[in-house]
Write a protein that holds these residues in place. Structure first.
Motif, mmCIF file in Angstrom:
data_model
loop_
_atom_site.group_PDB
_atom_site.id
_atom_site.type_symbol
_atom_site.label_atom_id
_atom_site.label_comp_id
_atom_site.label_asym_id
_atom_site.label_seq_id
_atom_site.Cartn_x
_atom_site.Cartn_y
_atom_site.Cartn_z
ATOM 1 N N GLU A 228 0.933 -1.189 -0.077
ATOM 2 C CA GLU A 228 -0.428 -0.319 0.263
ATOM 3 C C GLU A 228 0.907 1.780 -0.106
ATOM 4 O O GLU A 228 1.346 1.469 1.217
ATOM 5 N N VAL A 229 0.542 1.994 -1.025
ATOM 6 C CA VAL A 229 1.999 3.134 -1.335
ATOM 7 C C VAL A 229 0.966 4.512 -1.560
ATOM 8 O O VAL A 229 0.070 3.995 -1.601
ATOM 9 N N ASN A 230 1.610 5.363 -1.166
ATOM 10 C CA ASN A 230 0.734 6.809 -1.496
ATOM 11 C C ASN A 230 0.757 8.011 -2.242
ATOM 12 O O ASN A 230 1.235 8.352 -2.441
ATOM 13 N N ALA A 235 2.713 16.795 -1.436
ATOM 14 C CA ALA A 235 3.425 16.937 -1.134
ATOM 15 C C ALA A 235 3.037 16.312 0.887
ATOM 16 O O ALA A 235 4.542 15.657 1.462
ATOM 17 N N ILE A 236 2.094 16.403 0.452
ATOM 18 C CA ILE A 236 1.368 15.975 1.821
ATOM 19 C C ILE A 236 0.494 14.883 2.104
ATOM 20 O O ILE A 236 -0.530 14.849 2.942
ATOM 21 N N GLY A 237 0.039 14.856 0.942
ATOM 22 C CA GLY A 237 -1.004 14.069 0.705
ATOM 23 C C GLY A 237 -2.250 14.338 -0.383
ATOM 24 O O GLY A 237 -3.333 13.509 -0.871
ATOM 25 N N THR A 238 -2.060 15.592 -0.635
ATOM 26 C CA THR A 238 -3.674 15.914 -0.616
ATOM 27 C C THR A 238 -3.299 16.613 -2.678
ATOM 28 O O THR A 238 -5.000 16.503 -3.463
ATOM 29 N N ASP A 267 -6.269 6.941 2.840
ATOM 30 C CA ASP A 267 -5.983 8.103 3.545
ATOM 31 C C ASP A 267 -4.519 8.506 2.525
ATOM 32 O O ASP A 267 -3.475 8.215 3.828
ATOM 33 N N LEU A 268 -4.153 9.251 1.911
ATOM 34 C CA LEU A 268 -3.122 9.495 1.377
ATOM 35 C C LEU A 268 -2.438 10.716 2.746
ATOM 36 O O LEU A 268 -1.171 10.797 2.332
#
Length: 473
Positions: A228-230, A235-238, A267-268
């Motif tokens: 599971e990767v982001n 930058a911050i998940g947005t 949830d990034l």
């Protein structure tokens, strides 16, 4: 007189800086190389991490091109440069120390710059001529260190996972082979380092094989957490600066390139700062290290001697053991495994502290986590290979020594307890110790059991397995 080094001039937000003309890395890698002269262990020390970075960059380029955000020529250059890295080329150009400030930015830029300069050459341009292929604008398009670095770290661990498990399975199989080889060697089991009850040397080796088998299954299960990767969170998940479709598309390409079924975190924002999967995986490595160390402790104890110790097994001699005591041979292989285990335990503590140090939307200590995880995997793998090849495979049993210890052990009285009663057994044990005689002699002397019955009770197969015909007192 040495030849003068030629340089090219590059610039970043801090100004201009000379970079060796022969280098494929650029100005930001050069600054990081100078700033972080810490461990002396560079990214080049971990080829699987470099391969993971190359795969991420290829996947991102393919996604951006599919979305019309990167032209085909630049995409082809990035993919071709990544292929060169995957073939093992240019790894020496990854010059940044594994321990670094900046949450991995220097690692990401080292990859961006090397890929850009390899790509430039493939396109027919000079290194550093970034107007044709830019490290940030093209190679790093729709990306941030904060989603590239953790994604590459997870993928690097997954790429290394197979070698680790292969070594573990091989060591387990060698221990299982020894358990069959020593299946008929009766010996004394021990608790609190005191005589307990009889067992076989094969059972002892079999128990070691079983405990390692548990870890094969758990390590395989925990590796799923790393899939599971982001990527796409930037930058911050947005997901700023990225097309809404980009993240899942890039992960689809990355799954195809890497061969792992990767998924995007639900949830990034949470995934950008959470180090939980790394902590769990590190704990599993620590558990394996503890088991290997315990096995090594046992091997050292059982091979004590050769004349003044337990001496139930012989470890294959690997080197002279003393500069002053002639003929001395030490258990150097288990000792080295012990030290690897202690190092891995230390790595786990550092990982826990670094994970806890995360602040707000990012964990700036992630480079330490990645370094220690990859180093723990490397050390454990090499330790298991060494233990198997240079120790386990060559172990022999001292059959007579094992048999003599069983014959003279007070522990035999436990097998007689159901037949002669606890009080009689206690008295016999005390007499055996005080008079330095065997339990068998004293039972015969006191005529507590007929000789034939005594022999039947003390048959080896009855001593090492549960039986149903225990006498009722």
């Amino acid at each position: 007189m040495t030849d003068a080094v030629e340089y090219r001039l590059e610039k970043d937000l801090l100004g201009e800086r000379e970079v060796p003309a022969s280098a494929y890395f650029g100005i930001q890698s050069q600054r990081a190389k100078d700033n972080f002269d810490l461990s002396g262990v560079t990214l080049a020390h971990f080829p699987k991490l470099i391969n993971a970075l190359a795969m991420v960059k290829q996947a991102c380029a393919l996604a951006n091109t599919e979305l019309g955000l990167l032209d085909q020529q630049r995409c082809n250059a990035i993919v071709a440069a990544g292929d060169r890295l995957l073939q093992g080329q240019f790894h020496q150009q990854f010059v940044v120390d594994m321990i670094q400030g900046g949450a991995g930015t220097s690692t990401n830029m080292n990859a961006n710059e090397v890929i850009a300069n390899i790509g430039l050459e493939l396109m027919g341009h000079a290194r550093g001529d970034y107007q044709y292929l830019h490290p940030n604008n093209d190679v790093n398009r729709a990306q941030s260190t904060n989603d590239v670095y953790p994604t590459a770290a997870r993928l690097g661990i997954l790429l290394s996972h197979g070698d680790l498990v292969e070594s573990l399975v091989s060591l387990q199989a060698s221990l299982r082979d020894k358990s069959h080889e020593f299946a008929d060697v009766i010996k004394m089991g021990r608790t609190q380092l005191q005589d307990a009850v009889p067992m076989t040397l094969g059972q002892e080796f079999g128990a070691w094989a079983s405990t390692l088998g548990e870890d094969v299954r758990v390590i395989a299960a925990l590796s799923e957490l790393l899939k599971e990767v982001n990527l796409g969170g930037t930058a911050i998940g947005t997901g700023i600066n990225a097309d809404p479709r980009y993240g899942k598309l890039a992960i689809k390409h990355l799954s195809s390139i890497s061969g792992f079924a990767l998924t995007q975190s639900e949830d990034l924002i949470e995934a950008s700062s959470d180090m939980g999967a790394f902590v769990l995986f590190s704990s599993m490595l620590k558990r394996l290290a503890i088991k290997l160390s315990k096995i090594s402790n046992d091997l050292r104890l059982l091979s004590m001697g050769p004349r003044a110790g337990i001496n139930e097994i012989n470890l294959p001699p690997q080197q002279p053991g003393s500069s002053i005591m002639p003929g001395k041979v030490n258990p150097v292989i288990p000792e080295a495994v012990n030290q690897v285990a202690y190092q891995v335990m230390g790595h786990d503590l550092a990982i826990c502290m670094a994970a806890e140090a995360g602040q707000l939307q990012l964990n700036a200590m992630e480079p330490l986590i990645v370094y220690n995880l990859l180093e723990s995997m490397r050390l454990i793998k090499r330790a298991m290979v060494m233990l198997e090849k240079r120790c386990i495979n060559g172990i022999t049993a001292n059959h007579q020594e094992c048999a003599d210890m069983v014959h003279h052990s007070i522990g035999l009285v436990t097998a007689l307890n159901p037949y002669i009663g606890y009080e009689n057994a206690t008295r016999i044990a005390r007499r055996a110790l005080q008079e330095n005689r065997t339990v068998i002699d004293l039972v015969e002397e006191e005529q507590l059991l007929p000789a034939a019955e005594l022999r039947r009770i003390l048959e080896p197969k009855r001593l090492i397995h549960a039986v149903q015909d225990v006498a009722v007192q």
